[in-house]
Design an enzyme around this catalytic site. Structure first.
Site, PDB file in Angstrom:
ATOM      1  N   LYS A 114       0.845  -1.195   0.000  1.00  0.00           N
ATOM      2  CA  LYS A 114       0.000   0.000   0.000  1.00  0.00           C
ATOM      3  C   LYS A 114       0.878   1.241   0.000  1.00  0.00           C
ATOM      4  CE  LYS A 114      -2.203   2.632   3.204  1.00  0.00           C
ATOM      5  NZ  LYS A 114      -2.039   3.893   2.480  1.00  0.00           N
ATOM      6  N   GLU A 117       9.113   0.235  11.268  1.00  0.00           N
ATOM      7  CA  GLU A 117      10.167   1.259  11.130  1.00  0.00           C
ATOM      8  C   GLU A 117       9.500   2.596  11.386  1.00  0.00           C
ATOM      9  OE1 GLU A 117      13.317   1.151  10.623  1.00  0.00           O
ATOM     10  OE2 GLU A 117      13.571  -0.953  10.140  1.00  0.00           O
ATOM     11  N   CYS A 171      13.223  10.144   8.183  1.00  0.00           N
ATOM     12  CA  CYS A 171      13.108   9.579   9.525  1.00  0.00           C
ATOM     13  C   CYS A 171      14.408   9.735  10.301  1.00  0.00           C
ATOM     14  CB  CYS A 171      12.711   8.116   9.432  1.00  0.00           C
ATOM     15  SG  CYS A 171      13.794   7.163   8.377  1.00  0.00           S
ATOM     16  N   GLU A 208       8.952  14.890  17.029  1.00  0.00           N
ATOM     17  CA  GLU A 208       9.401  14.779  15.637  1.00  0.00           C
ATOM     18  C   GLU A 208       8.611  15.772  14.792  1.00  0.00           C
ATOM     19  OE1 GLU A 208       8.256  11.337  13.253  1.00  0.00           O
ATOM     20  OE2 GLU A 208      10.273  11.271  12.412  1.00  0.00           O
TER      21      GLU A 208
END
Ligand code: NAD
Length: 490
Positions: free
Chosen positions: A174, A249, A283, A382
């Protein structure tokens, strides 16, 4: 003219149950329509993958033949890198310089796992039983549900698709609802490479329906997810339905520790690339700079000058060094966290706003915030944007406490010329990756993944291919002696 993309299910290109618009982040205008997969589309794709898993066209291939298909796919990616890069740039705003070089390198991931396909080995075991042969077979785990976020979708899917196929699994991938164009186009290469129908299915849609249906589907045996920790909690919850083996992850708030013995210019260049490449939407972005007080002022003066020299502009232009953020939502989040950080005591050293005259697209200036400590929101949260939070330290112990002081633990950078200090820090830093006097180096040969809320499991490297297999324990009695009746007492 709007581009129209299709999904790829069971070897065929088809429309989704509905469509949605994709916005070009450089202009703020719709440039393409994307298929939105419904729960029925997901079900069709998973069933196709399940059929393909057992079909002779795939299950009957030798491991070397699977490797050859992956090599073919790698060649096609290399040939089509220019086209795929243009699509990624149009759909995510990532600059063409970065998309071109990253996509060419994606081919290397397929090559690496192509080479591993016929090196997956079982084992012969010496068990404590007479007249018994015992061995372990390594078998592909089954249907894989792979979900990726919007940044670097070809790259983040390669570390799932390549080992999964090398192991003999089939996959439903996806794409993110933001910026899916390059992955949907990648389906054409899968088709052209001659990978049998149903082995790789690629669709896109929204998390709450398409993503949930995929990760909770009863025929899925393995989930490989990349995205944020909040979504990961949903994924784990979804997987309660199928108890699929899951790797995650997730995000990061990676620290870069700079000590006073460094070559300042080299460290400044690396810190700048670590946070402002991909407009900070990475990331592993080195989003926290921890700098030793004795060099702080000299270091920051050079850092600010470098950040201010970055050429922001149209991402399709080869001279552009930083493009827009991928979505309006992303821009709004960053503006909100920066505002809260300033209220909490952070001082803007540079940036902190949209560049003048560029408010149609989702641009944001390279931003450096001087932060009095870890209580500032931008130090802990973040942002996934071009915002560097600077905290000053005096001692090595203090630096370690600051570095480990967030919920994340994906990567860390250490800049020092002191070898013994570097080794001490490598041990003490709670992160899945430590870069010393470098940053953002990645390779198919090297595992990648985080500690704490940054993830579960590793992608990349030799062992990741085994993560798409499971062992079967085989017992064979080798004696022809009759077996005693267990119900007759002797
Ligand atoms: P996200 O978590 O919002 O979305 C990721 C994917 O999950 C999307 O495809 C989305 O449609 C899907 N999704 C959303 N809700 C779902 C649900 N309930 N069930 C199943 N799927 C669902 O992340 P994002 O905003 O697209 O990407 C940014 C995040 O990804 C950041 O936190 C970043 O650090 C992280 N990331 C991590 C890595 C890594 O390798 N560690 C790499 C890139 C990005």
């Amino acid at each position: 003219m709007l581009r129209r993309f299709q999904q790829y299910i069971d070897g065929e290109f088809c429309n989704g149950s509905s469509t949605f618009d994709s916005i070009n982040p450089a202009t703020g205008n719709t440039w393409a329509t994307m298929p939105a997969a419904s729960e029925q589309d997901v079900d069709r794709a998973v069933r196709a993958a399940d059929r393909a898993f057992n079909a002779p066209e795939w299950a009957g291939l030798t491991a070397s033949q699977r490797g050859k298909l992956l090599h073919r796919l790698a060649e096609l990616i290399e040939q089509e890198a220019g086209n795929l890069a243009e699509l990624e740039t149009a759909d995510t705003g990532k600059i063409i310089r970065e998309t071109r070089s990253q996509i060419s390198y994606v081919a290397e991931y397929y090559r690496y796992y192509a080479g591993l396909a016929d090196k997956i080995q079982g084992a012969h075991l010496s068990v404590d039983k007479q007249d018994m042969e015992a061995y372990l077979r390594r078998e592909p785990i089954g249907v894989v549900a792979a979900i990726v976020p919007w940044n670097s979708q070809l790259f983040l899917s390669a570390v799932k698709v390549a080992p999964a196929l090398a192991a003999g699994c089939t996959i439903v991938l996806k794409a993110s609802e933001d910026g899916p164009a390059p992955l949907l186009e990648f389906a054409r290469l899968v088709h052209k490479a001659g990978i049998p129908a149903g082995v790789v299915n690629i669709l896109t849609g929204f998390g709450a329906d398409c993503g949930r249906a995929l990760t909770s589907h009863p025929l899925v045996s393995r989930i490989a997810f990349t995205g944020g920790p909040e979504t990961a909690r949903h994924i784990v919850h979804n997987s309660a339905a199928n108890l699929a083996y899951t790797t995650l992850e997730l995000g990061g708030k990676s620290p870069v520790l700079v000590f006073d013995d460094v070559d300042i210019d080299s460290a400044v260049n690396t810190v700048v690339a670590g946070i402002f490449a991909a407009s900070g939407q990475s990331c592993v972005a080195g989003s926290r700079l921890l700098v030793q007080r004795s060099i702080r002022d000299r270091f920051l003066a050079k850092l600010v000058a470098k950040a201010e020299s970055i050429h922001i502009g149209n991402p399709t232009d080869m001279s552009t060094q930083m493009g827009p953020l991928a979505t309006r939502r992303q821009l709004d989040t960053i503006e909100a966290v920066v505002a809260r950080s300033i209220d909490a005591g952070a001082v803007v050293m540079t940036g902190g706003k949209q560049p003048a005259g560029m408010t149609d697209g989702f641009y944001y200036t390279p931003t450096i915030l001087d932060c009095p400590g870890p209580s500032i929101p931008s130090v802990m949260e973040e942002l996934f944007g071009p915002v560097l939070s600077v905290v000053t330290f005096d001692t090595e112990d203090e630096a370690v406490v600051l570095a480990n002081g967030t919920d994340y633990g994906l990567a860390a950078g250490v800049f020092t010329r002191d070898l013994t200090r570097a080794h001490r820090l490598i041990k003490k830093l709670r992160s899945g990756i430590v870069w010393v006097n470098t940053y953002r180096a990645v390779s198919p040969m090297m595992p990648f993944g985080g500690y704490k809320l940054s993830g579960l499991g590793r992608e990349g490297g030799l062992e990741s291919v085994l993560d798409y297999t499971r062992t079967k324990s085989v017992w064979i009695r080798t004696s022809d002696e009759p077996i005693d009746d267990p119900f007759v007492m002797r």
